[in-house]
Motif scaffolding. Structure first.
Motif, PDB file in Angstrom:
ATOM      1  N   ILE A 149       0.791  -1.041  -0.015  1.00 11.00           N
ATOM      2  CA  ILE A 149      -0.063  -0.006  -0.095  1.00 11.00           C
ATOM      3  C   ILE A 149       0.760   1.421   0.048  1.00 11.00           C
ATOM      4  O   ILE A 149       0.570   2.311  -0.573  1.00 11.00           O
ATOM      5  CB  ILE A 149      -0.860   0.030   1.078  1.00 11.00           C
ATOM      6  CG1 ILE A 149      -2.116  -1.183   0.870  1.00 11.00           C
ATOM      7  CG2 ILE A 149      -1.712   1.520   1.532  1.00 11.00           C
ATOM      8  CD1 ILE A 149      -2.901  -1.275   2.436  1.00 11.00           C
TER       9      ILE A 149
ATOM     10  N   ARG B  10      -3.372   2.143   7.582  1.00 13.74           N
ATOM     11  CA  ARG B  10      -3.657   1.970   6.190  1.00 13.74           C
ATOM     12  C   ARG B  10      -4.787   0.903   6.008  1.00 13.74           C
ATOM     13  O   ARG B  10      -4.931  -0.058   5.325  1.00 13.74           O
ATOM     14  CB  ARG B  10      -2.535   1.404   5.395  1.00 13.74           C
ATOM     15  CG  ARG B  10      -1.310   2.156   5.299  1.00 13.74           C
ATOM     16  CD  ARG B  10      -1.594   3.704   5.052  1.00 13.74           C
ATOM     17  NE  ARG B  10      -0.233   4.512   4.858  1.00 13.74           N
ATOM     18  CZ  ARG B  10      -0.024   5.782   4.945  1.00 13.74           C
ATOM     19  NH1 ARG B  10      -1.228   6.551   5.052  1.00 13.74           N
ATOM     20  NH2 ARG B  10       1.010   6.291   4.695  1.00 13.74           N
TER      21      ARG B  10
ATOM     22  N   ARG C  75      -8.394   1.607   5.556  1.00 12.69           N
ATOM     23  CA  ARG C  75      -9.103   1.722   4.269  1.00 12.69           C
ATOM     24  C   ARG C  75      -8.635   1.186   3.239  1.00 12.69           C
ATOM     25  O   ARG C  75      -9.567   0.309   2.603  1.00 12.69           O
ATOM     26  CB  ARG C  75      -9.543   3.094   4.459  1.00 12.69           C
ATOM     27  CG  ARG C  75     -10.417   3.667   5.708  1.00 12.69           C
ATOM     28  CD  ARG C  75     -10.241   5.246   6.087  1.00 12.69           C
ATOM     29  NE  ARG C  75     -10.784   5.368   7.193  1.00 12.69           N
ATOM     30  CZ  ARG C  75     -10.196   5.223   8.463  1.00 12.69           C
ATOM     31  NH1 ARG C  75      -8.866   4.783   8.576  1.00 12.69           N
ATOM     32  NH2 ARG C  75     -10.678   5.349   9.592  1.00 12.69           N
ATOM     33  N   PRO C  76      -7.630   1.355   2.621  1.00 10.38           N
ATOM     34  CA  PRO C  76      -7.089   0.547   1.356  1.00 10.38           C
ATOM     35  C   PRO C  76      -6.856  -0.892   1.661  1.00 10.38           C
ATOM     36  O   PRO C  76      -7.029  -1.384   0.547  1.00 10.38           O
ATOM     37  CB  PRO C  76      -5.784   1.299   0.930  1.00 10.38           C
ATOM     38  CG  PRO C  76      -5.481   2.038   2.205  1.00 10.38           C
ATOM     39  CD  PRO C  76      -6.580   2.392   2.990  1.00 10.38           C
TER      40      PRO C  76
ATOM     41  N   MET D 223     -10.298  -2.572   1.406  1.00 10.43           N
ATOM     42  CA  MET D 223     -10.580  -2.340   0.007  1.00 10.43           C
ATOM     43  C   MET D 223      -9.954  -3.417  -0.942  1.00 10.43           C
ATOM     44  O   MET D 223     -10.603  -4.216  -1.633  1.00 10.43           O
ATOM     45  CB  MET D 223     -10.435  -0.889  -0.419  1.00 10.43           C
ATOM     46  CG  MET D 223     -10.862  -0.846  -2.012  1.00 10.43           C
ATOM     47  SD  MET D 223     -10.418   0.724  -2.549  1.00 10.43           S
ATOM     48  CE  MET D 223     -11.295   2.008  -1.750  1.00 10.43           C
ATOM     49  N   GLY D 224      -8.683  -3.692  -0.604  1.00 13.66           N
ATOM     50  CA  GLY D 224      -7.855  -4.691  -1.367  1.00 13.66           C
ATOM     51  C   GLY D 224      -8.096  -6.070  -1.051  1.00 13.66           C
ATOM     52  O   GLY D 224      -8.456  -6.857  -2.013  1.00 13.66           O
TER      53      GLY D 224
ATOM     54  N   GLU E 219      -6.181  -0.401  -7.565  1.00 14.29           N
ATOM     55  CA  GLU E 219      -5.102   0.700  -6.798  1.00 14.29           C
ATOM     56  C   GLU E 219      -5.540   2.123  -6.724  1.00 14.29           C
ATOM     57  O   GLU E 219      -5.218   2.793  -5.766  1.00 14.29           O
ATOM     58  CB  GLU E 219      -3.955   0.280  -7.604  1.00 14.29           C
ATOM     59  CG  GLU E 219      -3.432  -1.100  -7.622  1.00 14.29           C
ATOM     60  CD  GLU E 219      -2.028  -1.316  -7.921  1.00 14.29           C
ATOM     61  OE1 GLU E 219      -1.488  -0.452  -8.464  1.00 14.29           O
ATOM     62  OE2 GLU E 219      -1.458  -2.665  -7.957  1.00 14.29           O
TER      63      GLU E 219
ATOM     64  N   MET F 224      -7.544   2.553  -3.970  1.00 14.95           N
ATOM     65  CA  MET F 224      -7.140   2.411  -2.663  1.00 14.95           C
ATOM     66  C   MET F 224      -6.262   3.655  -2.060  1.00 14.95           C
ATOM     67  O   MET F 224      -6.257   4.037  -1.256  1.00 14.95           O
ATOM     68  CB  MET F 224      -6.041   1.259  -2.709  1.00 14.95           C
ATOM     69  CG  MET F 224      -6.645  -0.322  -2.902  1.00 14.95           C
ATOM     70  SD  MET F 224      -5.796  -1.546  -3.170  1.00 14.95           S
ATOM     71  CE  MET F 224      -4.748  -1.669  -1.888  1.00 14.95           C
ATOM     72  N   ALA F 225      -5.448   4.319  -3.124  1.00 14.66           N
ATOM     73  CA  ALA F 225      -4.866   5.582  -3.090  1.00 14.66           C
ATOM     74  C   ALA F 225      -5.978   6.688  -2.766  1.00 14.66           C
ATOM     75  O   ALA F 225      -5.685   7.546  -1.727  1.00 14.66           O
ATOM     76  CB  ALA F 225      -3.959   5.871  -4.273  1.00 14.66           C
TER      77      ALA F 225
ATOM     78  N   GLU G  74      -7.382   6.457   0.853  1.00 18.90           N
ATOM     79  CA  GLU G  74      -6.315   6.999   2.098  1.00 18.90           C
ATOM     80  C   GLU G  74      -6.049   8.733   1.800  1.00 18.90           C
ATOM     81  O   GLU G  74      -5.571   9.033   3.020  1.00 18.90           O
ATOM     82  CB  GLU G  74      -4.929   6.221   1.850  1.00 18.90           C
ATOM     83  CG  GLU G  74      -3.981   6.432   2.986  1.00 18.90           C
ATOM     84  CD  GLU G  74      -4.577   5.709   4.259  1.00 18.90           C
ATOM     85  OE1 GLU G  74      -3.730   5.954   5.307  1.00 18.90           O
ATOM     86  OE2 GLU G  74      -5.739   5.068   4.311  1.00 18.90           O
TER      87      GLU G  74
ATOM     88  N   SER H  19     -14.996   1.906   1.352  1.00 22.84           N
ATOM     89  CA  SER H  19     -13.844   0.848   1.165  1.00 22.84           C
ATOM     90  C   SER H  19     -14.272  -0.641   0.742  1.00 22.84           C
ATOM     91  O   SER H  19     -13.792  -1.117  -0.236  1.00 22.84           O
ATOM     92  CB  SER H  19     -12.768   0.583   2.457  1.00 22.84           C
ATOM     93  OG  SER H  19     -12.325   2.070   2.633  1.00 22.84           O
TER      94      SER H  19
END
Length: 311
Positions: free
Chosen positions: A29, A61, A63-64, A67-68, A82, A85-86, A89, A205
């Protein structure tokens, strides 16, 4: 034995080492965030530097990562997730930058180091938050370039991101929180604040991860419900730690809620009742996840550890 299903690593069959897996995901991440950060150059380089200082300050980290993991849970592969994900955050970070401002919580330390407005000035602190919010949507929109054939799903994900970050989500909760600061609030108002201020981005997320992986609508709604409960448990645990922990452990001031005369779940229900509610909400969230068509042991353990965290 546990068969690992991950967004970033080849599946292997071996006992799960949670700390090892968590570290791998966190490092990945961090790489994604660095990839999407703008280069600090040009006349406006200062704001880009302040954005980087804020975004790369560390943290869970959460939330990302959620999500992932949900994206992988429903069979998502590739880089489509991706940019989102960014983006999530960046949105979370901008909210923290603004929370720390003198007009809000007036905190000088976050994650063990000086807050953005202390380093760059209050004016640049405001602008850094604004820039991160706007750039989050610029970043998420790059998903259209990665998979133009998935435009409908990307559009739905953007709609979720906007709603959960806005007046019907995080900003709405923050508004009521600020409006009611300095005097007691009732339990219904407190839960409204928590569900929106903390829960909304967690809901975004998992919903975005599911949408971009092609999950069914009822599965997206089940995940939204589970994430809402995780968010509420997470915030109650935060209230508990503000009373029981130390600045050295948390990396931010403790007893700040008392200083700011805020009603919290602990002041409303008491410490032991708060702990029981964290446990109840967490178990209900995990039960929601267990009803899905697939399982992710890392995701379930991640929720337990984040809710029952000590910092």
């Amino acid at each position: 034995m546990w068969k690992r299903k991950s967004l970033f690593w080849t599946e292997t069959e071996r006992p799960m080492n949670f700390n090892e897996e968590y570290q791998k995901r966190t490092e990945r991440i961090e790489e994604i965030l660095k990839t999407y950060l703008p280069e600090a150059k040009g006349r406006q380089a200062l704001i880009m530097e302040a954005m980087g200082y804020s975004l790369m300050a560390g943290g869970k980290r959460l939330r990302p990562m959620l999500m992932g993991e949900v994206y992988a849970l429903f069979g998502g592969t590739g880089r489509l997730i991706e940019p989102f994900m960014a983006a999530i955050e960046m949105i979370h970070t901008y909210s923290l930058v603004h929370d720390d401002l003198p007009a809000m919580d007036n905190d000088e330390y976050r994650r063990g180091r000086r807050t953005t407005h202390v380093v760059y000035g209050e004016d640049m602190g405001i602008l850094a938050g604004d820039a991160l919010l706007n750039f989050a949507f610029e970043t998420a929109c790059t998903a259209f370039d990665l998979a133009p054939e998935r435009s409908r799903d990307i559009g739905r994900a953007l709609k979720v991101l906007a709603e959960k970050a806005g007046i019907y989500g995080m900003i709405g909760g923050q508004t009521v929180d600020v409006k009611e600061a300095g005097h007691p609030v009732d339990g219904e108002t407190l839960l409204f604040i928590y569900r929106l201020k903390t829960g909304a981005l967690l809901e975004a997320s998992v919903m975005i991860g599911a949408l971009l992986a092609g999950a069914e609508e009822d599965e997206v709604r089940r995940l939204e419900e589970a994430a809402g409960k995780v968010g509420l448990a997470f915030q109650i645990q935060d209230d508990i730690l503000d009373v029981t922990s130390t600045t050295e452990v948390l990396g931010k001031p403790v007893h700040s809620d008392e200083k700011n005369e805020k009603t919290t779940y602990v002041t409303w229900k008491g410490l032991e009742a708060s702990r029981r509610e964290v446990e109840r909400l967490t178990e209900e969230a995990l039960k929601e996840l267990s009803g899905l068509r697939c399982r992710n042991e890392f995701l379930e353990e991640l929720i337990r550890r984040l809710v029952y965290r000590e910092k």
